[in-house]
Design a protein around this motif. Structure first.
Motif, PDB file in Angstrom:
ATOM      1  N   LEU A   1      -2.317   6.454 -74.937  1.00 17.45           N
ATOM      2  CA  LEU A   1      -0.948   6.409 -74.453  1.00 17.45           C
ATOM      3  C   LEU A   1      -0.899   5.519 -73.219  1.00 17.45           C
ATOM      4  N   VAL A   2       0.005   4.570 -73.195  1.00 19.55           N
ATOM      5  CA  VAL A   2       0.147   3.636 -72.071  1.00 19.55           C
ATOM      6  C   VAL A   2       1.481   3.920 -71.385  1.00 19.55           C
ATOM      7  N   GLN A   3       1.414   4.394 -70.135  1.00 19.97           N
ATOM      8  CA  GLN A   3       2.619   4.730 -69.388  1.00 19.97           C
ATOM      9  C   GLN A   3       2.500   4.260 -67.945  1.00 19.97           C
ATOM     10  N   TYR A   4       3.650   3.954 -67.355  1.00 13.98           N
ATOM     11  CA  TYR A   4       3.672   3.583 -65.947  1.00 13.98           C
ATOM     12  C   TYR A   4       3.517   4.833 -65.080  1.00 13.98           C
ATOM     13  N   SER A   5       2.737   4.706 -64.024  1.00 13.48           N
ATOM     14  CA  SER A   5       2.588   5.746 -63.018  1.00 13.48           C
ATOM     15  C   SER A   5       2.519   5.031 -61.670  1.00 13.48           C
ATOM     16  N   ILE A   6       3.677   4.815 -61.077  1.00  8.83           N
ATOM     17  CA  ILE A   6       3.797   3.970 -59.887  1.00  8.83           C
ATOM     18  C   ILE A   6       3.790   4.853 -58.637  1.00  8.83           C
ATOM     19  N   PRO A   7       2.814   4.671 -57.752  1.00 12.52           N
ATOM     20  CA  PRO A   7       2.746   5.512 -56.543  1.00 12.52           C
ATOM     21  C   PRO A   7       3.962   5.302 -55.647  1.00 12.52           C
ATOM     22  N   PRO A   8       4.351   6.330 -54.899  1.00  5.69           N
ATOM     23  CA  PRO A   8       5.438   6.159 -53.938  1.00  5.69           C
ATOM     24  C   PRO A   8       5.051   5.171 -52.847  1.00  5.69           C
ATOM     25  N   GLU A   9       6.061   4.564 -52.249  1.00  4.52           N
ATOM     26  CA  GLU A   9       5.890   3.590 -51.168  1.00  4.52           C
ATOM     27  C   GLU A   9       5.236   2.288 -51.629  1.00  4.52           C
ATOM     28  N   THR A  10       5.222   2.026 -52.927  1.00  4.10           N
ATOM     29  CA  THR A  10       4.687   0.748 -53.425  1.00  4.10           C
ATOM     30  C   THR A  10       5.673  -0.369 -53.121  1.00  4.10           C
ATOM     31  N   ARG A  11       5.155  -1.476 -52.599  1.00  4.56           N
ATOM     32  CA  ARG A  11       5.971  -2.646 -52.287  1.00  4.56           C
ATOM     33  C   ARG A  11       5.388  -3.861 -53.000  1.00  4.56           C
TER      34      ARG A  11
ATOM     35  N   GLU B   1       2.763  -8.152 -77.940  1.00 12.09           N
ATOM     36  CA  GLU B   1       1.489  -7.813 -78.570  1.00 12.09           C
ATOM     37  C   GLU B   1       0.463  -7.541 -77.484  1.00 12.09           C
ATOM     38  N   LEU B   2      -0.147  -6.363 -77.526  1.00 13.10           N
ATOM     39  CA  LEU B   2      -1.160  -5.998 -76.545  1.00 13.10           C
ATOM     40  C   LEU B   2      -2.450  -6.755 -76.844  1.00 13.10           C
ATOM     41  N   THR B   3      -2.844  -7.639 -75.930  1.00 11.90           N
ATOM     42  CA  THR B   3      -4.027  -8.467 -76.171  1.00 11.90           C
ATOM     43  C   THR B   3      -5.244  -8.024 -75.366  1.00 11.90           C
ATOM     44  N   ASP B   4      -5.019  -7.246 -74.286  1.00 12.43           N
ATOM     45  CA  ASP B   4      -6.165  -6.815 -73.473  1.00 12.43           C
ATOM     46  C   ASP B   4      -5.712  -5.678 -72.564  1.00 12.43           C
ATOM     47  N   ARG B   5      -6.645  -4.794 -72.240  1.00 19.14           N
ATOM     48  CA  ARG B   5      -6.384  -3.744 -71.250  1.00 19.14           C
ATOM     49  C   ARG B   5      -7.667  -3.396 -70.533  1.00 19.14           C
ATOM     50  N   GLN B   6      -7.592  -3.415 -69.193  1.00 17.97           N
ATOM     51  CA  GLN B   6      -8.712  -3.034 -68.341  1.00 17.97           C
ATOM     52  C   GLN B   6      -8.170  -2.069 -67.289  1.00 17.97           C
TER      53      GLN B   6
ATOM     54  N   SER C   1       8.038 -18.401 -76.097  1.00 15.52           N
ATOM     55  CA  SER C   1       6.737 -17.745 -76.228  1.00 15.52           C
ATOM     56  C   SER C   1       6.009 -17.820 -74.889  1.00 15.52           C
ATOM     57  N   GLY C   2       5.149 -16.851 -74.663  1.00 18.18           N
ATOM     58  CA  GLY C   2       4.405 -16.842 -73.410  1.00 18.18           C
ATOM     59  C   GLY C   2       3.524 -15.612 -73.318  1.00 18.18           C
ATOM     60  N   HIS C   3       3.246 -15.206 -72.086  1.00 26.25           N
ATOM     61  CA  HIS C   3       2.340 -14.081 -71.866  1.00 26.25           C
ATOM     62  C   HIS C   3       2.673 -13.430 -70.536  1.00 26.25           C
ATOM     63  N   ALA C   4       2.128 -12.238 -70.318  1.00 27.17           N
ATOM     64  CA  ALA C   4       2.329 -11.539 -69.048  1.00 27.17           C
ATOM     65  C   ALA C   4       1.127 -10.657 -68.764  1.00 27.17           C
ATOM     66  N   LEU C   5       0.837 -10.497 -67.486  1.00 28.45           N
ATOM     67  CA  LEU C   5      -0.162  -9.562 -66.985  1.00 28.45           C
ATOM     68  C   LEU C   5       0.575  -8.529 -66.150  1.00 28.45           C
ATOM     69  N   ALA C   6       0.447  -7.268 -66.519  1.00 29.17           N
ATOM     70  CA  ALA C   6       1.163  -6.204 -65.819  1.00 29.17           C
ATOM     71  C   ALA C   6       0.194  -5.129 -65.362  1.00 29.17           C
ATOM     72  N   ASP C   7       0.674  -4.297 -64.443  1.00 26.86           N
ATOM     73  CA  ASP C   7      -0.113  -3.197 -63.895  1.00 26.86           C
ATOM     74  C   ASP C   7       0.729  -1.929 -64.003  1.00 26.86           C
ATOM     75  N   LEU C   8       0.153  -0.860 -64.516  1.00 26.00           N
ATOM     76  CA  LEU C   8       0.888   0.384 -64.693  1.00 26.00           C
ATOM     77  C   LEU C   8       1.260   1.040 -63.370  1.00 26.00           C
ATOM     78  N   GLY C   9       0.732   0.520 -62.272  1.00 24.88           N
ATOM     79  CA  GLY C   9       1.068   1.042 -60.957  1.00 24.88           C
ATOM     80  C   GLY C   9       2.055   0.178 -60.194  1.00 24.88           C
TER      81      GLY C   9
END
Length: 308
Positions: free
Chosen positions: A45-55, A213-218, A255-263
């Motif tokens: 399961l891939v979900q966002y979990s963003i800490p408070p006070e994140t800038r 399309e999910l191409t990678d996850r670390q 078309s393109g790509h993106a790198l995201a962070d769940l935090g």
């Protein structure tokens, strides 16, 4: 090249839900993520979990690489020039909600690079947009899927002063790369999901389908390949009280790509290369002017988390 400060499209470019809704209202159908392929095992399961006070600090750049058509007096009056845009924004600090995160997005700096030969009237139009939306900020509530379930973006007060060409830019780039929406189901590498949204440019109705399309996850970071397809059925849109746009055909592919962070509430980096083609006619009481137009543009986004 002339540089003009402009803040006419930042919030709208990054808006997924363009109007204020009650917190208890579920996302409309067009904001529902449809899973096409679960991907390879193992699946998580891939979900966002963003800490408070994140800038977060982000730089959004829109470059118009080439264009054909649009060269007429009526077309200039209807559409104007399409500026390249460089926009600096700040998001946060984030606040925890029961099922997600709230943050405020603020415009801190924006520039428009206009081509040579811009008329004083076109320059004034750009400045009107600056006056309409300078200093704009918007509040966004994200659920754990990264979908905006509530927002407060008070930009409508100056919308009538935004030049229609800027509205086209907004319609072409918004909602695909700011926050990557995620499926509810566990997925693995190679998973594919889609988000279908209706867009409005003037009164013209456009359908946008974005595929990820999910191409990678670390760990919390993941990469997706992105494709966007926009189409419009034949229709009539009002540009102003004396000018109509008769749409015979319209299509955009990107078309393109993106790198995201769940935090983080906004992607760390993203790039979209788009090509569009329009077959329209500008109709006034005096004449009907057929117009063919093709465009290619590149949108890039780079973000960096700031220390709390």
């Amino acid at each position: 090249m002339r540089n003009v400060s402009i803040a006419v499209c930042l919030v709208a470019v990054l808006t997924v839900a363009g109007c204020k809704k009650k917190k208890t209202t579920p996302p409309p159908p067009e904001l529902t993520v449809t899973l096409v392929d679960l991907g390879e095992a193992p699946r998580q399961l891939v979900q966002y979990s963003i800490p408070p006070e994140t800038r977060l600090k982000s730089l959004l750049t829109i470059r118009d690489l080439d264009a054909a058509g649009d060269q007429s007096e009526d077309a200039d009056d209807a559409f104007g020039v399409l500026p390249g845009l460089k926009l600096l924004l700040h998001a946060g600090p984030t606040v925890l909600l029961p099922n997600g995160t709230r943050y405020v997005l603020r415009i801190t700096k924006a520039e428009s690079i206009l081509p040579e030969g811009v008329s004083s009237r076109q320059m004034d139009e750009a400045q009107q947009g600056v006056r309409a939306l300078r200093g704009m900020r918007g509040r966004f509530d994200l659920d754990r899927q990264g979908i905006v379930v509530d927002s407060d973006v008070p930009w409508a007060q100056g919308q009538e002063r935004i030049h229609p060409r800027v509205a086209i830019t907004i319609g072409n780039v918004r909602s695909a790369i700011a926050t990557i929406p995620l499926p509810k189901e566990p997925v693995g590498i190679g998973a594919v999901w889609e988000v279908r949204r209706p867009l409005r440019i003037w009164s013209a109705r456009i359908t946008q389908v974005t595929r990820y399309e999910l191409t990678d996850r670390q760990g919390d970071r993941f990469r997706v390949a992105i494709t966007v397809h926009q189409t419009a059925e034949p229709q009539v849109a009002d540009l102003n009280p004396k000018l109509e746009m008769h749409v015979k055909g319209y299509e955009l592919r990107a078309s393109g790509h993106a790198l995201a962070d769940l935090g983080l509430p906004i992607a760390l980096e993203a790039k979209l290369d788009s090509t569009s083609a329009a077959d329209i006619a500008l109709v006034s009481p005096e004449k009907t002017e057929p117009l063919m137009s093709t465009r290619r543009s590149v949108v890039t986004l780079k973000s960096k988390a700031e220390e709390r």
